[in-house]
Design a protein around this motif. Structure first.
Motif, PDB file in Angstrom:
ATOM      1  N   ALA A   1       0.844  -1.203   0.000  1.00  0.00           N
ATOM      2  CA  ALA A   1       0.000   0.000   0.000  1.00  0.00           C
ATOM      3  C   ALA A   1       0.876   1.248   0.000  1.00  0.00           C
ATOM      4  CB  ALA A   1      -0.918  -0.010   1.220  1.00  0.00           C
ATOM      5  N   ALA A   2       1.933   1.231   0.822  1.00  0.00           N
ATOM      6  CA  ALA A   2       2.850   2.382   0.868  1.00  0.00           C
ATOM      7  C   ALA A   2       3.565   2.563  -0.466  1.00  0.00           C
ATOM      8  CB  ALA A   2       3.872   2.195   1.996  1.00  0.00           C
ATOM      9  N   LEU A   3       3.959   1.450  -1.043  1.00  0.00           N
ATOM     10  CA  LEU A   3       4.635   1.505  -2.338  1.00  0.00           C
ATOM     11  C   LEU A   3       3.688   1.984  -3.433  1.00  0.00           C
ATOM     12  CD1 LEU A   3       7.190  -1.023  -3.670  1.00  0.00           C
ATOM     13  CD2 LEU A   3       5.242  -0.472  -5.117  1.00  0.00           C
ATOM     14  N   GLY A   4       2.422   1.526  -3.353  1.00  0.00           N
ATOM     15  CA  GLY A   4       1.423   1.964  -4.326  1.00  0.00           C
ATOM     16  C   GLY A   4       1.230   3.472  -4.292  1.00  0.00           C
ATOM     17  N   GLU A   5       1.271   4.039  -3.082  1.00  0.00           N
ATOM     18  CA  GLU A   5       1.138   5.499  -2.962  1.00  0.00           C
ATOM     19  C   GLU A   5       2.282   6.212  -3.658  1.00  0.00           C
ATOM     20  OE1 GLU A   5       0.602   6.709   1.121  1.00  0.00           O
ATOM     21  OE2 GLU A   5      -1.111   5.327   1.340  1.00  0.00           O
ATOM     22  N   LEU A   6       3.483   5.673  -3.527  1.00  0.00           N
ATOM     23  CA  LEU A   6       4.630   6.277  -4.221  1.00  0.00           C
ATOM     24  C   LEU A   6       4.452   6.190  -5.733  1.00  0.00           C
ATOM     25  CD1 LEU A   6       7.744   5.095  -2.150  1.00  0.00           C
ATOM     26  CD2 LEU A   6       6.690   7.363  -2.201  1.00  0.00           C
ATOM     27  N   CYS A   7       3.899   5.070  -6.194  1.00  0.00           N
ATOM     28  CA  CYS A   7       3.641   4.927  -7.632  1.00  0.00           C
ATOM     29  C   CYS A   7       2.641   5.987  -8.095  1.00  0.00           C
ATOM     30  CB  CYS A   7       3.106   3.527  -7.953  1.00  0.00           C
ATOM     31  SG  CYS A   7       4.366   2.239  -7.840  1.00  0.00           S
ATOM     32  N   GLU A   8       1.595   6.157  -7.305  1.00  0.00           N
ATOM     33  CA  GLU A   8       0.584   7.158  -7.679  1.00  0.00           C
ATOM     34  C   GLU A   8       1.188   8.557  -7.687  1.00  0.00           C
ATOM     35  OE1 GLU A   8      -2.510   6.070  -4.974  1.00  0.00           O
ATOM     36  OE2 GLU A   8      -3.315   4.567  -6.369  1.00  0.00           O
ATOM     37  N   ALA A   9       2.026   8.842  -6.688  1.00  0.00           N
ATOM     38  CA  ALA A   9       2.682  10.149  -6.635  1.00  0.00           C
ATOM     39  C   ALA A   9       3.569  10.364  -7.864  1.00  0.00           C
ATOM     40  CB  ALA A   9       3.516  10.269  -5.362  1.00  0.00           C
ATOM     41  N   ALA A  10       4.085   9.278  -8.414  1.00  0.00           N
ATOM     42  CA  ALA A  10       4.926   9.381  -9.614  1.00  0.00           C
ATOM     43  C   ALA A  10       4.097   9.377 -10.887  1.00  0.00           C
ATOM     44  CB  ALA A  10       5.938   8.236  -9.640  1.00  0.00           C
ATOM     45  N   GLY A  11       2.770   9.280 -10.747  1.00  0.00           N
ATOM     46  CA  GLY A  11       1.904   9.385 -11.920  1.00  0.00           C
ATOM     47  C   GLY A  11       1.314   8.074 -12.409  1.00  0.00           C
ATOM     48  N   ALA A  12       1.311   7.043 -11.580  1.00  0.00           N
ATOM     49  CA  ALA A  12       0.700   5.778 -12.015  1.00  0.00           C
ATOM     50  C   ALA A  12      -0.766   6.006 -12.350  1.00  0.00           C
ATOM     51  CB  ALA A  12       0.840   4.716 -10.923  1.00  0.00           C
ATOM     52  N   THR A  13      -1.225   5.462 -13.461  1.00  0.00           N
ATOM     53  CA  THR A  13      -2.618   5.628 -13.865  1.00  0.00           C
ATOM     54  C   THR A  13      -3.507   4.567 -13.219  1.00  0.00           C
ATOM     55  OG1 THR A  13      -1.988   4.425 -15.858  1.00  0.00           O
ATOM     56  CG2 THR A  13      -2.162   6.813 -16.018  1.00  0.00           C
ATOM     57  N   GLN A  14      -2.888   3.493 -12.788  1.00  0.00           N
ATOM     58  CA  GLN A  14      -3.654   2.424 -12.147  1.00  0.00           C
ATOM     59  C   GLN A  14      -2.715   1.617 -11.264  1.00  0.00           C
ATOM     60  OE1 GLN A  14      -5.642  -0.085 -15.037  1.00  0.00           O
ATOM     61  NE2 GLN A  14      -6.804  -1.148 -13.445  1.00  0.00           N
ATOM     62  N   VAL A  15      -3.189   1.262 -10.072  1.00  0.00           N
ATOM     63  CA  VAL A  15      -2.375   0.447  -9.164  1.00  0.00           C
ATOM     64  C   VAL A  15      -3.228  -0.732  -8.718  1.00  0.00           C
ATOM     65  CG1 VAL A  15      -1.247   0.359  -6.911  1.00  0.00           C
ATOM     66  CG2 VAL A  15      -0.957   2.378  -8.360  1.00  0.00           C
ATOM     67  N   VAL A  16      -2.748  -1.950  -8.999  1.00  0.00           N
ATOM     68  CA  VAL A  16      -3.521  -3.148  -8.704  1.00  0.00           C
ATOM     69  C   VAL A  16      -2.737  -4.078  -7.797  1.00  0.00           C
ATOM     70  CG1 VAL A  16      -4.760  -5.115  -9.712  1.00  0.00           C
ATOM     71  CG2 VAL A  16      -4.511  -2.985 -11.032  1.00  0.00           C
ATOM     72  N   PRO A  17      -3.043  -4.055  -6.497  1.00  0.00           N
ATOM     73  CA  PRO A  17      -2.372  -5.027  -5.627  1.00  0.00           C
ATOM     74  C   PRO A  17      -3.072  -6.382  -5.690  1.00  0.00           C
ATOM     75  CG  PRO A  17      -3.695  -3.478  -4.331  1.00  0.00           C
ATOM     76  CD  PRO A  17      -3.954  -3.155  -5.775  1.00  0.00           C
ATOM     77  N   ALA A  18      -2.279  -7.437  -5.721  1.00  0.00           N
ATOM     78  CA  ALA A  18      -2.855  -8.789  -5.670  1.00  0.00           C
ATOM     79  C   ALA A  18      -3.393  -9.038  -4.271  1.00  0.00           C
ATOM     80  CB  ALA A  18      -1.796  -9.826  -6.001  1.00  0.00           C
ATOM     81  N   ASP A  19      -4.449  -9.852  -4.189  1.00  0.00           N
ATOM     82  CA  ASP A  19      -5.033 -10.177  -2.890  1.00  0.00           C
ATOM     83  C   ASP A  19      -4.385 -11.408  -2.268  1.00  0.00           C
ATOM     84  OD1 ASP A  19      -6.780  -8.101  -2.609  1.00  0.00           O
ATOM     85  OD2 ASP A  19      -8.353  -9.087  -3.793  1.00  0.00           O
ATOM     86  N   ASP A  20      -3.837 -12.254  -3.112  1.00  0.00           N
ATOM     87  CA  ASP A  20      -3.309 -13.513  -2.585  1.00  0.00           C
ATOM     88  C   ASP A  20      -2.214 -14.052  -3.499  1.00  0.00           C
ATOM     89  OD1 ASP A  20      -4.614 -14.556  -4.827  1.00  0.00           O
ATOM     90  OD2 ASP A  20      -6.435 -14.944  -3.675  1.00  0.00           O
ATOM     91  N   ALA A  21      -1.735 -15.219  -3.145  1.00  0.00           N
ATOM     92  CA  ALA A  21      -0.631 -15.824  -3.885  1.00  0.00           C
ATOM     93  C   ALA A  21      -1.010 -16.122  -5.329  1.00  0.00           C
ATOM     94  CB  ALA A  21      -0.178 -17.098  -3.180  1.00  0.00           C
ATOM     95  N   ALA A  22      -2.251 -16.586  -5.537  1.00  0.00           N
ATOM     96  CA  ALA A  22      -2.669 -16.956  -6.894  1.00  0.00           C
ATOM     97  C   ALA A  22      -2.687 -15.735  -7.801  1.00  0.00           C
ATOM     98  CB  ALA A  22      -4.053 -17.610  -6.847  1.00  0.00           C
ATOM     99  N   GLU A  23      -3.263 -14.636  -7.306  1.00  0.00           N
ATOM    100  CA  GLU A  23      -3.273 -13.396  -8.091  1.00  0.00           C
ATOM    101  C   GLU A  23      -1.852 -12.897  -8.329  1.00  0.00           C
ATOM    102  OE1 GLU A  23      -7.394 -11.386  -6.586  1.00  0.00           O
ATOM    103  OE2 GLU A  23      -5.713 -10.014  -6.950  1.00  0.00           O
ATOM    104  N   SER A  24      -0.997 -13.046  -7.329  1.00  0.00           N
ATOM    105  CA  SER A  24       0.400 -12.628  -7.478  1.00  0.00           C
ATOM    106  C   SER A  24       1.067 -13.399  -8.610  1.00  0.00           C
ATOM    107  CB  SER A  24       1.161 -12.866  -6.167  1.00  0.00           C
ATOM    108  OG  SER A  24       0.702 -11.992  -5.161  1.00  0.00           O
TER     109      SER A  24
END
Lengths: 468, 468
Positions: free
Chosen positions: A303-326
Motif C-alpha cells: 500500500a505504501a509503495l502503491g502510494e509512491l507509484c501514484e505520486a509518480a503518476g501511475a494511472t492504475q495500481v492493482v495489488p494482488a489479494d493472494d498468492a494466486a493473483e500474485s
C-alpha cells in the motif's frame, strides 16, 4: 574464428585424445558421434560463432574431471566447460577441436545444513531442484535466473547469474562461500570456507564466480542459504510513460523500501505478451511496474509503495489479494522474453545495467535507437537493480535487419557505459560482448585480468576465445 | 625478521628516496624524524615484529599516491599501506627501510546517493564518520568493527572487516562495489562498478578486499548502502553452561530467525566486565547471550527468540524495553575486550570462525586449552556467525606466561581448523597468522595465491612479509 591461441589438433591427435580420455572415463561418458557432439556446440546466445567439438565428456566424479584436465593439458587441447547451455552470451560455445566438458552428470546435492545455513552441491545440480530441496528444510536459495528450471548451479557460478530476486537478495556471487576447483593441469584446489565469515588469504572463490570457465572447473560448491521468507505479494502499477515508471522506481528506492521484486515491462513487451498469451494486460499502458514484498505484512508495504507509484503518476495500481493473483501478475513478466521472441522469430537479449537513477535515460535512449534502426526493441528490466534486458526483435533470415539488430545491440551497450553502467549485469561476456569488455574495464584492467588468466591457465586451454 | 624479498636500502639510497618523494609531495606530507616515523611502526597486534620505516608519507591526492608508488618501484623500496592502525594481526606493521603510506589524509566523502544507495569515499574516511553521514540520508553502512570510531574504510577494505552486524548484514566485502587502485608501478586501475549488479570480467574488486595492502593501494571506493533499519531492541539470556548457550544459537538459526546481532560472552568475560565496570551482570552465569532485532516488531521477534533460549535451558531471559536499556546491555559486550585486557595487562585476541553448529565444541576446547596452560582465556563471540574471539590474558613481562599464551593461541587455531573453521573470520592474516595460512588453504592454494600476488606486485614491494 573464436579460437585465438589454440589450433585445432589434427585428426590423428584427435584419435589419440579420445583414447587417452577413455583411459580414465567409462565409455558411456565419452561421446564422439559428430551428430551428437554437434548438439553440444552452442548455448542460447544469438550471433555467437561456435566451433566443432572433437569430443564431449560427461564425468561423474572429481577424479574423472581431473583426468580430463590432465589429458587436455598434456595434449594442449582446449576444454569448454558446460552446464545446461542456457547462457545468453556464447560463453559455453564449443571451439574447434575442443573437449566439451559437460558437468551435467555431477548433479548430487551432498549436504543441506539448516543450522549452518549452507548447501554443498555438485555443479550439475539444477537451480530449481536445489531451490525445492532446501525449501523442504525451511531454507531459501535466492538466485533465480529465468532459466531456473533448466540451468545448473555450476553454470550460475560461471556467469554469476542474477534473477528477479536480486533487488533484495543479491546475485549468485553473494551465495558462494567456497569451491573445489580442478585446475587446468588437473590439480584440485579448495577455496573459501563453510563458515559464515572468513578472510584467510585472497578471495579466490569470488575470482572464480563469473569467470565463465576460463580459470578452472568448479566441481563442488558450498552455498549460503537464507531462511525461507513468507510468500510474496505482488502489485502491478500502470504508467502513461516510461519516465514516470522510472521515477516511481527512484522514489521507492530512495524511500527506503526493500521490495523482493521490482520489475518493469515496457509497452512493446506488454503488447507482445498480450498477443501471445491473451492476458488482457492494459493495451494503453506505456510501462508496467511489478513490485512485491515478502515481509511479515506485505499488504501494508505494498500500500505504501502503491502510494509512491501514484505520486509518480501511475494511472492504475492493482495489488494482488493472494498468492494466486500474485502468480498471475508475475506470469506476464515470466512470458516476456518468449513473447518478444514470437514478434519476429529471433531476439538478441541485451543485459545492460545502469545506476538506477539513470534508468529513465536508458529507456529513452533505447527507444531512440529502435526508431533509428526501424526495429522493435522491447525492454524488460530488473528495475530495482537498474538491470535492463532490451530485447531486439528481428528476422534472422533478413540480412539487413540482422545487421541493424546487431548495430542497435551494440549502441545499447555504448549508451549503458555512457550512463555509468556496465555492459553486462548478469549474463556475462562470453563471445558476444568480448569486444566490449575492454571498453568497460580499460587497458590496465584488461592487462591485469589477462595476467590473472595466465596464472590459472598458462597453456590457454580453458574456454579459449571467451571474455578477452 | 618479517622482510623476505626486499633488503633495507643503504642510508644513501634513503636520502635519495626522501628527495625523490619530495619531488611529488609537499614537505608536510613527508615525515622523516625517526621519533615520528617510529610511531607509525605498529598496528594493535601483540607478538608481531615490526621494522623501522625509512619515511612516512601522507598523500592527499591520487596523483601523490601514484608518485609514491612510481618512486618506490624505481628504487625497489617496500611500501606498507596504513589506515588508522587499529588492525589486530600486524598487517600494517612497518618493515625495515619501508615507506609507510598512510592514507589517513585522504578522508573525503565524495558522494552519497540515496537512489542508487551508494557512497563514494576516499580510503581515509573513518567508519563512524561515514556511518553518521549516510545516516543523515536515511541510509546505513552496516560494517561495524569494534574500532569503528577510529578505523578507516581503507583499512576495513584491506582486512575485509566484520563486526556485530554481520549475522544479518554480512562483512565489508559485501559492501564494496568498485575500487580505484594504484598499482605497484603507479598506474591507476578501476575495478567493479557503481551499479547494483555487474559481471564484466573477473571480480578484481573482491580480490582486493581482504588483500591487506599486498596487491595495490585503494584510493577510492564505491560502497553499497542499505536503508537505515529501525532501532534495534536487545535481549540478554543467561545460561548455566556454554553448551546450552550454543544450543540456543543453533535453535535460533535453524528456526529461521534473522537477528541483527547475536553475541556471546563467556563466564570469564562477564566477570572481567563486572570487575572493571561494576555493571552488576550475574556473576553466576556461565554464558550470556545477547540478541537483537531491528525488524518492524522487534519485541514480538525477541519474545519468540526468548522462548527458544528457554527451551535450550536459559536460566534468565531479559528483554530490553527500549533503546536505552538495549544500549546498556550492549555496553557490557562493547567493554569485553578492554575488560579482558585489564585482567593481566596484555591480551592476544584470536579470531577463529567455525560453522555455527560446531560453536559448542570450540568453547569446550578453548576451556581445555586454558586449563592445560594455566591461563585465563575469555571468549567473546559473534555467535550467530560462529566467529569467536578467544582472548588470551597474560603478563607480557613474564616470559613463560607469554610463551604459554602464544602456544594456546596457536592451539585454538588448530582446533578451529579441526572443526571445519578458518583461522581468521575478520581480523586478517597479517604477520600474526601467516605461518597458519598454508595449513588452512593448502599447498596448491598457497601456490596460486602467490602467483596472483606476483601478477600485481612483480617486484614484491607491496607490504612484503605479510600473508605468506
Amino acid at each position: 574464428m573464436i579460437m585465438s591461441r589454440i589450433q585445432a589438433p589434427p585428426d590423428e591427435a584427435q584419435g589419440n585424445l579420445t583414447d587417452r580420455l577413455l583411459a580414465g572415463l567409462p565409455a558411456e561418458a565419452v561421446l564422439t558421434d559428430p551428430d551428437v557432439t554437434a548438439s553440444y556446440a552452442n548455448d542460447m546466445a544469438s550471433f555467437c560463432p561456435a566451433g566443432v567439438p572433437a569430443v564431449v565428456v560427461l564425468p561423474r566424479t572429481v577424479e574423472q574431471v581431473q583426468h580430463v584436465m590432465r589429458t587436455a593439458s598434456e595434449l594442449r587441447v582446449p576444454v569448454v566447460p558446460q552446464g545446461a547451455r542456457t547462457g545468453l552470451s556464447g560463453g559455453a560455445n564449443a571451439s574447434d577441436g575442443c573437449v566439451v566438458l559437460s558437468l551435467t552428470k555431477m548433479d548430487r546435492i551432498l549436504e543441506i545444513n539448516p543450522v549452518d545455513r549452507i548447501a554443498v552441491v555438485e555443479p550439475g545440480v539444477v537451480n530449481a531442484v536445489l531451490s525445492r530441496a532446501v525449501g523442504e528444510h525451511g531454507l531459501y536459495y535466492p538466485p533465480d535466473p529465468s532459466s531456473w528450471e533448466m540451468c545448473t548451479i555450476g553454470g550460475n557460478i560461471g556467469t554469476a547469474s542474477g534473477g528477479l530476486c536480486c533487488v533484495k537478495y543479491g546475485v549468485t556471487a553473494e551465495y558462494v562461500l567456497g569451491l573445489d576447483v580442478v585446475l587446468a593441469d588437473g590439480r584440485l584446489m579448495s577455496t573459501g570456507r563453510r563458515t559464515a565469515k572468513g578472510v584467510a588469504g585472497y578471495d579466490l572463490t569470488r575470482l572464480f564466480v563469473g569467470s565463465e570457465g576460463s580459470l578452472g572447473i568448479v566441481v563442488r560448491a558450498i552455498l549460503a542459504l537464507k531462511p525461507r521468507p513468507p510468500q510474496q505479494l505482488v502489485l502491478a502499477a500502470e504508467f502513461a510513460s516510461g519516465a514516470a515508471a522510472c521515477d516511481a522506481v527512484c522514489r521507492i528506492m530512495a524511500g527506503g523500501h526493500v521490495p523482493s521484486l521490482l520489475e518493469l515491462m515496457d509497452r512493446t513487451t506488454v503488447r507482445a505478451v498480450n498477443d501471445m498469451a491473451h492476458m488482457g494486460l492494459p493495451e494503453s499502458t506505456e510501462a508496467l511496474l511489478l513490485a512485491a514484498f515478502d515481509t511479515p505484512d506485505p499488504a501494508a508495504d505494498l500500500a505504501a509503495l502503491g502510494e509512491l507509484c501514484e505520486a509518480a503518476g501511475a494511472t492504475q495500481v492493482v495489488p494482488a489479494d493472494d498468492a494466486a493473483e500474485s502468480e498471475l501478475l508475475l506470469k506476464a513478466r515470466r512470458l516476456s522474453l518468449t513473447a518478444l521472441e514470437a514478434v519476429k522469430g529471433t531476439t538478441m537479449i541485451d543485459d545492460v545495467c545502469v545506476p538506477r537513477s539513470r534508468l529513465g535515460e536508458l529507456l529513452e535512449g533505447v527507444e531512440r535507437i529502435a526508431d533509428k534502426h526501424g526495429l522493435t526493441i522491447g525492454v524488460v528490466a530488473h528495475a530495482g537493480d537498474g538491470n535492463t534486458h532490451p530485447t531486439v526483435c528481428f528476422d534472422a533470415q533478413d540480412p539487413d535487419e540482422s545487421r541493424r539488430a546487431r548495430e542497435s545491440f551494440d549502441e545499447i551497450m555504448a549508451l549503458g557505459l555512457e550512463l555509468g553502467g556496465t555492459i553486462t549485469g548478469e549474463h556475462g561476456v562470453g563471445v558476444l560482448k568480448k569486444e566490449w569488455l575492454a571498453r568497460e574495464i580499460g587497458p590496465v584492467g584488461v592487462e591485469m585480468q589477462r595476467a590473472v588468466k595466465q596464472v590459472f591457465d598458462p597453456l590457454g586451454i580453458l574456454n579459449p576465445g571467451k571474455l578477452f
